[in-house]
Write an enzyme that holds these catalytic residues in place. Structure first.
Site, PDB file in Angstrom:
ATOM      1  N   ASP A 461       0.821  -1.209   0.000  1.00  0.00           N
ATOM      2  CA  ASP A 461       0.000   0.000   0.000  1.00  0.00           C
ATOM      3  C   ASP A 461       0.854   1.256   0.000  1.00  0.00           C
ATOM      4  OD1 ASP A 461      -2.740  -0.787  -0.137  1.00  0.00           O
ATOM      5  OD2 ASP A 461      -2.439  -1.778   1.783  1.00  0.00           O
ATOM      6  N   CYS A 508       6.578  -6.031   5.805  1.00  0.00           N
ATOM      7  CA  CYS A 508       5.830  -7.244   5.483  1.00  0.00           C
ATOM      8  C   CYS A 508       5.151  -7.197   4.110  1.00  0.00           C
ATOM      9  CB  CYS A 508       4.788  -7.531   6.564  1.00  0.00           C
ATOM     10  SG  CYS A 508       3.589  -6.207   6.746  1.00  0.00           S
TER      11      CYS A 508
END
Ligand code: PEP
Ligand code: MG
Length: 576
Positions: A461, A508
């Protein structure tokens, strides 16, 4: 032979027959029938209704076998619709009254019910439109005698092709029957591509119009590493890919030897290498990789494909079993990041037609609107802390106010459990952190640090929002670039601010799965890398092949670059 280039989403080679999912709407014509044919027409409708119900029984038993009881409950909602007088009585009445064919009478009735649902204030009922659509399509298929294609109908191992696959559909794929999948839409870090990786199957996305160019039964090859789809391959190509597939399998087998070796660089820097877990179903495979922990457990799969929100007790059981099987290594559980492309079926906002869903009601924004749901998840996770070490993190934080509210919910859940006397570790032992995946948080990270125990950077994102590139839009995927200096500078900024306050910071996103990016991440100084399971051992191999001092020098140089191309040109200097 036709070769189509798409976006590599999950490595591996699949060879076999195509299975095309039915994605198109069925065109319905209005046919005027003579009076003597109207009664037989109502009988034809009733027969289709019966076949659809039978169809649902079969789908239910398949879902039960593959996904379990909770997921199969979805079928009950479909049965209720088929049993509604608005269908069972209204359609035959329309056939007789209007003198029309069953398909037309049905489509009119469906349109009417759908518009009634749409007008309802209650989001739950408005969301039932999706179920109505789904069942309506099944019924029409039986009437038009067009074989319905959905994932549960795959009988022989095949390569699944579709215009698009939602994360919920990807989760429902019958793993044993799917050799690989390819879609017209999608980007490398779309949730669907991520799920393909955790299913351990090759996938290519962003193929534009492949779902129109391939027919079910066509012989195809899918090259998940190069992002290629080959239709009607010739004998030489078949041979070449059979050899490449054998080599890939051999490589995967040899990587297994790395499981018990430490993730340490050539010059002795030991890294914390964790794995991502996308669904409880993948636990066995992920634990078998013997990672240093789970750095990201995406909990959305508990909420998708089910007719109701998952109960706290059920969630607590799931989290406990994961934490227990990893203990004494820790599991970082992320609260649900629903919204955008991860839409639930049980009437939770946002509406399905948000104009920019990735900028909409997603992650923490949705959680704070549904306080009880959020607290129930916090409680369930905290209850699992009695069986082993875990941490909680919250997605999509963009302002400190959101993080304080999340902390309040966390503290309330802790206090409630304490008052109820539930046996578990002291709540102070459970750390609360945030995902850094919105540029506003990355740029002002100092304001968030007093509110969190740790950070985890979600580059999927963070990249899409920093570069203004929709992560699931294939037409701009060439602009989605983890090596953009803006991304690297943000990462460096986050790490230095966090380390100045002695707060650990991990990463991550999918960037950890790119062997080319790994030296940069090591050089930047992340305390931990959480890697998609599919790439875990390959990344460990890369870590073991590089030098930490070289990686640090690489980053120093990269932070002075002004273009992604310039950064990429530096990459080869890292390895020995
Ligand atoms: C990320 O954004 O990098 C991330 C790990 O979260 P998700 O891919 O689930 O949005
Ligand atoms: Mg994210």
């Amino acid at each position: 032979m036709i070769v189509i280039k798409g976006i590599a989403a999950s490595p591996g080679i699949a060879m076999g027959k195509a299975f095309l999912l039915d994605d198109e709407d069925i065109a319905v014509e209005r046919v005027r029938l003579p009076p003597e044919l109207l009664k037989p027409e109502t009988r034809r409708f009733k027969a289709a209704l019966k076949s659809t119900l039978k169809d649902l029984d079969q789908t239910e038993s398949k879902i039960l076998r593959v996904l379990g009881k909770q997921h199969a409950r979805l079928i009950d909602a479909h049965r209720l619709i088929l049993d509604d007088p608005l269908i069972t009585q209204e359609v035959p009445q329309r056939i007789i009254k209007e003198g029309v064919n069953a398909e037309y009478a049905l489509s009119q009735a469906l349109a009417e019910i759908s518009s009634q649902f749409e007008k309802m204030k209650d989001e739950f009922f408005r969301e039932r439109r999706h179920d109505l659509n789904d069942v309506g399509k099944r019924l029409l298929t039986h009437l038009t005698r067009r074989p319905r294609r959905d994932v549960s109908m795959i009988d022989d191992p095949s390569i699944v092709l579709a215009r698009n696959l939602l994360p919920s559909e990807t989760l429902a794929l019958p793993k044993a029957k799917v050799l690989g999948f390819a879609t017209d839409l999608g980007g490398k870090s779309s949730h669907t591509a991520i799920l393909a990786q955790s299913l351990n199957i090759p996938a290519v996305v962003g193929l534009s119009d492949v779902s129109r160019r391939v027919k079910t039964g066509d012989q195809i090859i899918l090259d998940g590493a190069e992002g290629l789809l080959i239709i009607h391959p010739g004998p030489e190509t078949l041979l070449k890919y059979a050899q490449a597939r054998a080599k890939f399998i051999e490589e995967e087998t040899s990587l297994a030897a790395l499981k018990d070796l430490p993730a340490a660089t050539q010059d002795g820097k030991r890294l914390r290498l964790e794995a991502n877990l996308d669904s409880p179903d993948d636990l066995k495979g992920v634990a078998a990789l013997r990672p240093d922990g789970i750095g990201l457990f995406r909990t959305e799969s508990l909420y998708l494909n089910v007719p109701n929100p998952p109960a706290e007790d059920k969630q607590a059981l799931i989290y406990s079993s994961i934490v227990k099987s990893l203990s004494p290594k820790s599991v970082t559980i992320r609260t649900a990041d629903l919204g955008a492309d991860r839409l639930v079926r049980w009437g939770l906002e946002p509406p399905a037609n948000e104009p920019n869903p990735f900028l909409g009601l997603r992650g923490i924004r949705l959680s704070l609107k549904h306080f009880d749901l959020f607290k129930a998840q916090m409680r369930a996770i905290l209850r699992a802390s009695s069986v082993g070490p875990l941490r909680i993190m919250v997605p999509m934080i963009s302002s400190p106010g959101e993080m304080s509210m999340a902390r309040q919910v966390f503290l309330k859940a802790c206090a409630e459990l304490e008052a109820e006397g539930l046996k578990r570790e002291k709540t102070t032992a459970v750390e609360l952190g945030m995902m850094v995946e919105v540029p506003s948080a990355a740029l002002t990270i100092e304001s968030f640090l007093p509110l969190v125990d740790f950070l985890s950077v979600g580059t999927n994102d963070l990249i899409q929002y920093t570069l203004a590139v929709d992560r699931i839009n294939e037409s701009v995927s060439h602009l989605y670039d983890p090596f953009h200096p803006a991304v690297l500078q943000l990462l460096a900024r986050i790490i230095s601010a966090a380390h100045a306050q002695k707060k650990p910071v991990g990463i991550c996103g999918e960037m950890t799965a790119d062997p080319q990016a790994v030296p940069f991440l090591v050089g930047l100084g992340f305390d931990s890398l959480s890697v998609p399971a599919r790439m875990f051992l390959r990344v460990k191999k890369t870590v073991r092949a590089i030098r930490h001092d070289n990686a640090k020098r690489l980053v120093e140089a990269a932070l002075k670059c002004s273009s992604p191309e310039e950064v990429r040109r530096l990459a080869p200097h890292v390895s020995d």
